[in-house]
Design an enzyme around this catalytic site. Structure first.
Site, PDB file in Angstrom:
ATOM      1  CB  CYS A   1     -25.235  -8.335  16.152  1.00 41.48           C
ATOM      2  SG  CYS A   1     -24.141  -8.970  14.571  1.00 41.48           S
TER       3      CYS A   1
ATOM      4  CG  HIS B   1     -23.172  -5.148  13.543  1.00 41.04           C
ATOM      5  ND1 HIS B   1     -23.106  -5.804  14.435  1.00 41.04           N
ATOM      6  CD2 HIS B   1     -23.878  -3.861  13.711  1.00 41.04           C
ATOM      7  CE1 HIS B   1     -23.619  -4.902  15.598  1.00 41.04           C
ATOM      8  NE2 HIS B   1     -24.114  -3.922  14.888  1.00 41.04           N
TER       9      HIS B   1
END
Length: 838
Positions: free
Chosen positions: A317, A798
């Site tokens: 990510c 994330h």
């Protein structure tokens, strides 16, 4: 059948059976994100094993003359339930190893879908299609040869599959034989939680703490000159103390520990769960993390050009967020997407290993809209999957950009800021003689050092790409609430009660700017006015303002327990920003400059190379004792290499390191920027008080004939090969990279040499100083994108990004692209500001 036999016989010599070392690209097109599941399927060259989508296979044939391809077309269908299965079947075994497709690792063979696969052989230019089972009636030799090649391609692990296994495997860390018997000295060494430095040199990165005596030393030096100076491993050889922990990796759950005598990374356990188990749990929660940002709002999915999602390839990510932002900037679009056809036409024989090709492919995939489609019919999607796209899976790009890098080549979570700078560095290396989109970020920093003992000053400039903004927690507006929260939290933990609702520190952005511009005390500063160490004040200002200002909020720090932690802070970032007040002024009336004199350099007793590192008897690099000389100063080779890779002349880089006293790349860059206009900028270094040949920095031996022959075999001239090797310290791998980066310059120089009657040897001796180009303009900006991080440290969690497009904010969360309802501009990690036009 006669026509078929004739056609196959004509292409038979070009058909190869893949061997163990061959990369078989049967999952993805080299120039696009077409796969066997795409409408046109995928064509695999049966000679090179490169894959091509329908629009590129014809071009490959025309360019290479390769005529025979294996065509794969897969059609997905729901997986049928096994009639023999029952509710009593045992559950799948929980993974115990952070690896893919190996014993104890993740089982990726289980799919929710089945595939109907159509396989055929296609011969160009006739477009002759031969089904896999249509080889009957051919001569045995022809049939067996083709059938074995087809079977080998179909059964071989694809290149992307091999890359996944390599990226994930190797994470199993065994228990050291020293775990229960490590001797630790009672030497009263106190290790601070931050501010570390190698005890044998000035390195402040890649540091390792010896677990026996507490010595802090730098790590190994990598093949390209980066990394450390080998002091940690030398310490082991001298003392025999076997274990060292990498500073900066210590968490409540463990740390990265290396055993020198076992030559392996080890597991350091501090909780009931091992580091591997914790990482596996985090990877299995990827789906949860994707829903954290703006999860409480029903977001409107967006599709079309510029709204393409990127699949998470396993903790990727950070890469997804950075590349989405970069390809929202016109300069990167012009460099790679607008010139797509030209880049593809000039791609080498293996485009999967070409930087420009893979970056252009990624940019086109994001901006074309071809892959911005729902993963399934909207009516069939689950509520938590609304807006999820097919998107693109940049496996080739990730493998290439991370090749050879100790972190980005893995599937571990990484720092988005570090990846941004890594990509910027890759662009620099590949755009030395062409348009460089990095110029939008590049700016000059002016640093003023004031010696407090003499009141004299020193002004220097350096190149930077990111403004790192400190967070002064003592400036929080809600200090009383924070103190009350901490007290309630302490009581709840003692009484084992539920924790109180989180209270986040609110720090004004203006306080962060003030902290950035405030003078910083520098201890152990070498004052050339005193010719001794002193204390100085350092003030940082902008010498130029870039087109795009990148701001990193320094949220990550270390606690007193050595554990890296993230500051849970809210900073209201302004939509419009004016930093004109931070513009540098240069030397002012009444200020007196310190003299530009290098500090003394002491030659050690041990034999060292002219650049100050230990070498081997057979080593012909700058580190070799072969180049040591009683009159040669020790110079930091890693700093010289970094400057050379930025495009500066080798001799100028040597002088920069010498005249800044081996004080690091930042100081050396400042010297370079200050002396670029000197007439002798690129001349060899001559030591003060000397004039003979022994007074200059030792030069390397002539390039080896083997290295020259290797480069000449690629189609370059001998003179070009010699120049490339000399520019890269006789490193063959770096010379090949250098020559491709300077191909336009080399061609131009060759033409000039011919027209002016000069020999190539004469032109090689001439060095034209070249420095990084910076743009400048008003210091007024408006926010256009930001990257946010969720989690306790950069090693886990994330990333998502928000980008302002067409007057609205858009959230890019891997494969999910939606209109943002409430962009959390106060919780970002990296902000991108665009200059407001005058």
């Amino acid at each position: 059948m006669a026509e078929l036999s004739e056609a196959l016989l004509s292409v038979l010599p070009s058909i190869r059976v893949p061997k163990a070392g061959d990369r078989v690209h049967k999952d993805e097109c080299a120039f696009s994100f077409d796969t066997p599941e795409s409408d046109g399927g995928l064509y695999i060259c049966m000679n090179t094993f490169l894959g091509f989508g329908k629009q590129y296979v014809e071009k490959h044939y025309q360019k290479t003359g390769q005529r025979v391809y294996l065509h794969l077309k897969r059609t997905r269908k729901p997986k049928e339930e096994d009639a023999n299965s029952s509710a009593g079947d045992p559950p799948r075994k929980k993974p115990t190893r952070l690896a893919i497709g190996v014993e104890g690792g993740f089982d990726i063979t289980e799919e929710k879908f089945e595939y109907d696969e159509d396989v055929k052989i296609v011969i160009f230019p006739e477009h002759l299609d031969i089904p896999r089972d249509g080889l009957e009636g051919l001569p045995d030799m022809v049939r067996d040869r083709i059938a074995s090649a087809v079977e080998a391609i179909l059964t071989a692990d694809s290149a992307s599959r091999k890359q996944e296994v390599q990226a994930w495997d190797g994470e199993v860390r065994r228990v050291s034989k020293h775990a229960f018997s490590l001797h630790q000295l009672q030497n009263d060494v106190r290790i601070p939680p931050c501010g570390w430095k190698c005890s044998k040199c000035d390195m402040r990165e890649n540091l390792w703490l010896n677990m026996t005596d507490g010595a802090i030393l730098c790590g190994r030096r990598y093949f390209d000159g980066s990394g450390g100076n080998n002091h940690a491993v030398e310490h082991y050889r001298e003392t025999g103390y076997p274990l060292a922990v990498k500073l900066g990796t210590i968490t409540p759950d463990g740390a990265d520990v290396y055993s020198y005598d076992e030559d392996d990374m080890l597991k350091m356990q501090k909780t009931d769960k091992t580091m591997t188990e914790l990482e596996i749990d985090m990877n299995q929660r990827i789906g949860e993390w994707e829903l954290i940002q703006e999860s409480g709002v029903q977001l409107k999915p967006l599709y079309g050009p510029g709204y393409t999602g990127i699949r998470n390839l396993g903790n990727s990510c950070y890469l997804n967020s950075v590349m989405q932002v970069l390809f929202s900037i016109p300069d990167f679009q012009r460099k790679y997407v607008d010139k797509l056809e030209k880049i593809f036409q000039s791609a080498p024989s293996d485009p999967t290993q070409d930087f420009s090709t893979q970056v252009a492919k990624l940019g086109h995939g994001l901006l074309s809209g071809e892959y911005s489609k729902p993963a399934s019919a909207e009516g069939e999607q689950q509520p938590d999957q609304k807006g999820v796209q097919n998107g693109i899976a940049p496996r080739m790009f990730k493998a290439l950009i991370g090749k050879g890098h100790p972190e980005f080549s893995t599937n571990r979570q990484q720092d988005a800021q570090e990846f941004f700078l890594h990509f910027i560095n890759m662009v620099e290396r590949n755009c030395r003689s062409s348009e460089n989109p990095n110029e939008v970020f590049r700016f000059l920093v002016e640093e003023k050092l004031k010696c407090l003992a003499t009141e004299k000053v020193k002004y220097t400039q350096r190149v930077d790409y990111i403004m790192q903004l400190p967070v002064p927690m003592d400036a929080a507006l809600n200090k009383d609430e924070l103190l009350e929260y901490e007290e309630k939290k302490r009581q709840a933990e003692e009484e084992k009660q539920p924790l109180p609702e989180l209270v986040r520190a609110k720090v004004p952005f203006s306080s962060c700017l003030e902290a950035y511009g405030a003078p910083e005390q520098v201890d152990d500063f070498w004052s050339t006015a005193l010719q001794a160490k002193s204390v100085a004040l350092k003030t940082t200002r902008f010498a130029s303002f870039p087109d795009y200002l990148v701001i990193q909020i320094k949220k990550f720090t270390f606690g007193l327990d050595w554990v890296p932690k993230k500051l849970d802070v809210s900073i209201e970032m302004p939509e419009e920003l004016d930093i004109s007040a931070l513009q540098g002024t240069g030397l002012q009336d009444g200020e007196e400059e310190m003299p530009d004199i290098a500090p003394p350099l002491v030659t050690p007793d041990e034999p060292k190379g002219s650049l100050g590192f230990y070498g081997n008897e057979d080593d012909d690099s700058f580190c070799s004792p072969h180049f040591s000389s009683p009159t040669s100063p020790m110079l930091d080779e890693s700093v010289i290499i970094q400057l050379v890779e930025m495009g500066f002349p080798m001799d100028a880089c040597r002088k920069a390191v010498y005249y800044t006293g081996n004080s690091g790349v930042e100081a050396a860059m400042n010297w370079v920027m200050s002396h670029m206009d000197d007439p002798d900028f690129a001349n060899p270094l001559v030591l003060p008080g000397s004039s003979g040949p022994g007074s200059t920095i030792a030069c390397p031996d002539p390039p080896s004939e083997d290295s020259v022959a290797t480069i000449v075999s690629m189609g370059f001239s001998r003179d070009q090969a010699m120049k490339a090797l000399r520019a890269t310290n006789n490193s063959l791998e770096r010379a090949v990279d250098w020559i491709f980066s300077h191909i336009d310059d080399l061609d131009a120089e060759a033409a000039m040499d011919i027209s002016e009657g000069r020999s190539a040897a004469e032109s090689i001796s001439e060095s034209v100083p070249v420095g990084p180009k910076v743009r400048n303009g008003p210091g007024k900006y408006q926010l256009f994108a930001f990257i946010s991080h969720m989690g306790t440290s950069t090693m886990c969690g994330h990333y998502v990004c928000h980008i302002k497009k067409d007057g609205r904010w858009v959230i890019y969360n891997d494969q999910k692209v939606c209109a943002s309802e409430k962009p959390p501009k106060d919780l970002g990690y990296i902000y991108f500001y665009q200059r407001i036009p005058s």
